[in-house]
Design an enzyme around this catalytic site. Sequence first.
Site, PDB file in Angstrom:
ATOM      1  N   THR A  75      -7.380 -12.407  -5.050  1.00  0.00           N
ATOM      2  CA  THR A  75      -7.833 -13.658  -4.969  1.00  0.00           C
ATOM      3  C   THR A  75      -9.341 -13.807  -5.074  1.00  0.00           C
ATOM      4  O   THR A  75      -9.788 -15.095  -5.280  1.00  0.00           O
ATOM      5  CB  THR A  75      -7.211 -14.089  -3.453  1.00  0.00           C
ATOM      6  OG1 THR A  75      -5.914 -13.642  -3.393  1.00  0.00           O
ATOM      7  CG2 THR A  75      -7.594 -15.552  -3.165  1.00  0.00           C
ATOM      8  N   TYR A 126      -2.635  -0.455  -2.308  1.00  0.00           N
ATOM      9  CA  TYR A 126      -2.300  -1.889  -2.775  1.00  0.00           C
ATOM     10  C   TYR A 126      -1.427  -1.514  -3.846  1.00  0.00           C
ATOM     11  O   TYR A 126      -1.615  -1.058  -4.903  1.00  0.00           O
ATOM     12  CB  TYR A 126      -3.559  -2.502  -3.273  1.00  0.00           C
ATOM     13  CG  TYR A 126      -3.124  -4.132  -3.683  1.00  0.00           C
ATOM     14  CD1 TYR A 126      -2.074  -4.799  -3.157  1.00  0.00           C
ATOM     15  CD2 TYR A 126      -4.338  -4.802  -4.315  1.00  0.00           C
ATOM     16  CE1 TYR A 126      -1.726  -5.945  -3.376  1.00  0.00           C
ATOM     17  CE2 TYR A 126      -4.069  -5.997  -4.433  1.00  0.00           C
ATOM     18  CZ  TYR A 126      -2.625  -6.634  -4.299  1.00  0.00           C
ATOM     19  OH  TYR A 126      -2.678  -7.959  -4.590  1.00  0.00           O
ATOM     20  N   LYS A 176      -1.276  -2.526   1.530  1.00  0.00           N
ATOM     21  CA  LYS A 176      -0.879  -3.796   1.479  1.00  0.00           C
ATOM     22  C   LYS A 176       0.451  -3.834   0.378  1.00  0.00           C
ATOM     23  O   LYS A 176       0.456  -3.516  -0.904  1.00  0.00           O
ATOM     24  CB  LYS A 176      -2.034  -4.260   0.574  1.00  0.00           C
ATOM     25  CG  LYS A 176      -1.821  -6.032   0.382  1.00  0.00           C
ATOM     26  CD  LYS A 176      -3.162  -6.777  -0.543  1.00  0.00           C
ATOM     27  CE  LYS A 176      -2.646  -8.058  -0.668  1.00  0.00           C
ATOM     28  NZ  LYS A 176      -3.819  -8.911  -1.343  1.00  0.00           N
TER      29      LYS A 176
END
Length: 307
Positions: A64, A152, A180
């Site tokens: 992001t 991640y 994550k």
Amino acid sequence: MTTTPARPSVPPRPARPSGPFGRTLCAMVTPFTAAGDLDTEAAGRHARALVAGGCDGLVLNGTTGESPTTDDAEKTALLKAVREAVGEEVRLVAGVGSADTRHTVRLAREAEAAGADGLLVVTPYYSRPPQDAVRAHFLRVAEATGIPLMLYDIPGRTGTRIEPETMLRLAEHPRVVAVKDCSYDLLAATRVMAGTSLAYYSGCEELNLPLYALGGAGYVSTVANVAPRQMRAVLDAFDAGDTCGAARLNGLTAPLVEAVMAAGLPGTVTVKALLETGPVREPLQPADRGTVAGLRRTLEELLAATS
């Protein structure tokens, strides 16, 4: 005359252990000026607003945050600016992922020196390494600094899964503390959580509540850039023992989650369309006017319903 017995009060759930990076994390956008340069002043303002809205921590320089199109110096400058803006109490996790292990190690060391509390490390992408190489990559990064790692797992973008067996082995390292999770595999997440002390953070907003109910630590949310209080309220209700209330609040956030994350555009594009944080960098392109109008209506409806 019959009377309806009073519904027994629902006791609060026992407090769960706090995740290593907090519970409600925002995957923060990286603000740019109109000319496309890093805007550290806007970054500081946005970071303070997110913390005021209920974010325990911030993830910087992630997907992001447009990490593929920001250079190493910009990543460090952003981290320093946000640290100065929010102080030492707010946990900052720095995205340091790349397809190159040496580069990832260098980014990790620079992030530690700039004040990061933890590192978000994505699976090496494009080259699609086998699991032994994936594990070796993460261990090299874990050994390179003294701060903890959040793995991640997002195979839809990287092309490579962190398989459950690999997770179980990586959890043996003292600095590998969290995940994550964007695998969309709740069964695997449940298995790893049951067999390790890894803190699982949902990276897919539609699974924030389900993963939390299974024992997850919280979330890393893109949508929290524009609705931090509303995203947090779902977990707050669950922790208070109000399962029905949590489900209701989760349902209220669902239209915005869908509009931001599942409408055919990257979350970076849709969130920046709702924020005054400057343009996106190419190859991303801004959302068109119709899309922006629809996003704003959806956000306004959520804000009105939760005011």
